[in-house]
Design a protein around this motif. Structure first.
Motif, PDB file in Angstrom:
ATOM      1  N   VAL A 190      17.168  -3.483  -4.500  1.00 27.73           N
ATOM      2  CA  VAL A 190      16.148  -2.589  -3.945  1.00 27.73           C
ATOM      3  C   VAL A 190      16.738  -1.993  -2.679  1.00 27.73           C
ATOM      4  O   VAL A 190      17.117  -2.705  -1.762  1.00 27.73           O
ATOM      5  CB  VAL A 190      14.828  -3.336  -3.648  1.00 27.73           C
ATOM      6  N   ASN A 191      16.831  -0.665  -2.640  1.00 28.73           N
ATOM      7  CA  ASN A 191      17.560   0.009  -1.563  1.00 28.73           C
ATOM      8  C   ASN A 191      16.680   0.558  -0.456  1.00 28.73           C
ATOM      9  O   ASN A 191      17.104   0.652   0.689  1.00 28.73           O
ATOM     10  CB  ASN A 191      18.391   1.159  -2.147  1.00 28.73           C
ATOM     11  N   CYS A 192      15.467   0.967  -0.792  1.00 30.55           N
ATOM     12  CA  CYS A 192      14.626   1.601   0.226  1.00 30.55           C
ATOM     13  C   CYS A 192      13.157   1.415  -0.128  1.00 30.55           C
ATOM     14  O   CYS A 192      12.813   1.162  -1.284  1.00 30.55           O
ATOM     15  CB  CYS A 192      14.962   3.080   0.350  1.00 30.55           C
ATOM     16  N   ALA A 193      12.339   1.523   0.900  1.00 32.82           N
ATOM     17  CA  ALA A 193      10.891   1.404   0.717  1.00 32.82           C
ATOM     18  C   ALA A 193      10.196   2.205   1.807  1.00 32.82           C
ATOM     19  O   ALA A 193      10.717   2.355   2.909  1.00 32.82           O
ATOM     20  CB  ALA A 193      10.466  -0.064   0.791  1.00 32.82           C
ATOM     21  N   CYS A 194       9.004   2.695   1.477  1.00 26.97           N
ATOM     22  CA  CYS A 194       8.223   3.424   2.467  1.00 26.97           C
ATOM     23  C   CYS A 194       6.744   3.321   2.095  1.00 26.97           C
ATOM     24  O   CYS A 194       6.367   3.565   0.950  1.00 26.97           O
ATOM     25  CB  CYS A 194       8.636   4.892   2.509  1.00 26.97           C
ATOM     26  N   VAL A 195       5.937   2.939   3.078  1.00 27.93           N
ATOM     27  CA  VAL A 195       4.496   2.846   2.873  1.00 27.93           C
ATOM     28  C   VAL A 195       3.884   4.227   3.085  1.00 27.93           C
ATOM     29  O   VAL A 195       4.297   4.980   3.970  1.00 27.93           O
ATOM     30  CB  VAL A 195       3.880   1.808   3.845  1.00 27.93           C
ATOM     31  N   ILE A 233       3.154   1.368  -1.437  1.00 29.82           N
ATOM     32  CA  ILE A 233       4.542   1.399  -1.009  1.00 29.82           C
ATOM     33  C   ILE A 233       5.371   1.895  -2.188  1.00 29.82           C
ATOM     34  O   ILE A 233       5.126   1.526  -3.341  1.00 29.82           O
ATOM     35  CB  ILE A 233       5.024   0.017  -0.513  1.00 29.82           C
ATOM     36  N   VAL A 234       6.311   2.765  -1.907  1.00 30.44           N
ATOM     37  CA  VAL A 234       7.197   3.299  -2.934  1.00 30.44           C
ATOM     38  C   VAL A 234       8.601   2.774  -2.657  1.00 30.44           C
ATOM     39  O   VAL A 234       8.996   2.615  -1.498  1.00 30.44           O
ATOM     40  CB  VAL A 234       7.154   4.850  -2.974  1.00 30.44           C
ATOM     41  N   THR A 235       9.325   2.431  -3.731  1.00 32.03           N
ATOM     42  CA  THR A 235      10.677   1.882  -3.573  1.00 32.03           C
ATOM     43  C   THR A 235      11.668   2.656  -4.425  1.00 32.03           C
ATOM     44  O   THR A 235      11.301   3.295  -5.407  1.00 32.03           O
ATOM     45  CB  THR A 235      10.732   0.397  -4.001  1.00 32.03           C
ATOM     46  N   LYS A 268       9.542   3.281  -7.774  1.00 24.18           N
ATOM     47  CA  LYS A 268       8.361   2.529  -8.198  1.00 24.18           C
ATOM     48  C   LYS A 268       7.292   2.583  -7.125  1.00 24.18           C
ATOM     49  O   LYS A 268       7.588   2.593  -5.940  1.00 24.18           O
ATOM     50  CB  LYS A 268       8.726   1.075  -8.474  1.00 24.18           C
ATOM     51  N   LEU A 269       6.043   2.576  -7.570  1.00 28.96           N
ATOM     52  CA  LEU A 269       4.895   2.601  -6.679  1.00 28.96           C
ATOM     53  C   LEU A 269       4.124   1.295  -6.827  1.00 28.96           C
ATOM     54  O   LEU A 269       3.801   0.879  -7.938  1.00 28.96           O
ATOM     55  CB  LEU A 269       3.989   3.786  -7.040  1.00 28.96           C
TER      56      LEU A 269
END
Length: 98
Positions: A58-63, A70-72, A80-81
């Motif tokens: 998993v490289n990145c995430a943001c709420v 949160i999306v990754t 993914k959501l």
């Protein structure tokens, strides 16, 4: 008044502002309300990790601005959501975008 970082060794660190003193007490960290979230580490996002995933998968995430999702992005080219927080292990994303 706090910021968090994810180290290259996949450790989550929380620091006070402006001194930069690291906070290690989980009870203090748990009470912090974050204005934004882009970390792939922490109890709040444990469910974004697929079963048998490597640390680097998993490289990145943001709420989202509303703080509800949160999306990754991952090594498999998927976006993914998830609901946020995502505290249940091995949750499959609500939606998967290729």
């Amino acid at each position: 008044s706090h910021f968090q970082v994810s180290t290259g060794a996949y450790k989550r660190q929380v620091h006070e502002v402006p001194l930069g003193k690291q906070i290690t007490d989980p009870a203090v960290i748990e009470k912090i309300t974050w204005a934004t979230w882009t970390s792939i580490l922490g109890d709040e996002v444990i469910g974004i990790w697929p079963r048998n995933a490597d640390k680097a998968d998993v490289n990145c995430a943001c709420v989202t601005h509303a703080g509800l999702n949160i999306v990754t992005g991952d090594d498999f080219g998927l976006v993914k959501l998830f609901d946020f927080p995502c505290t249940e292990k091995f949750v499959s994303g609500c939606f998967t975008f290729i």
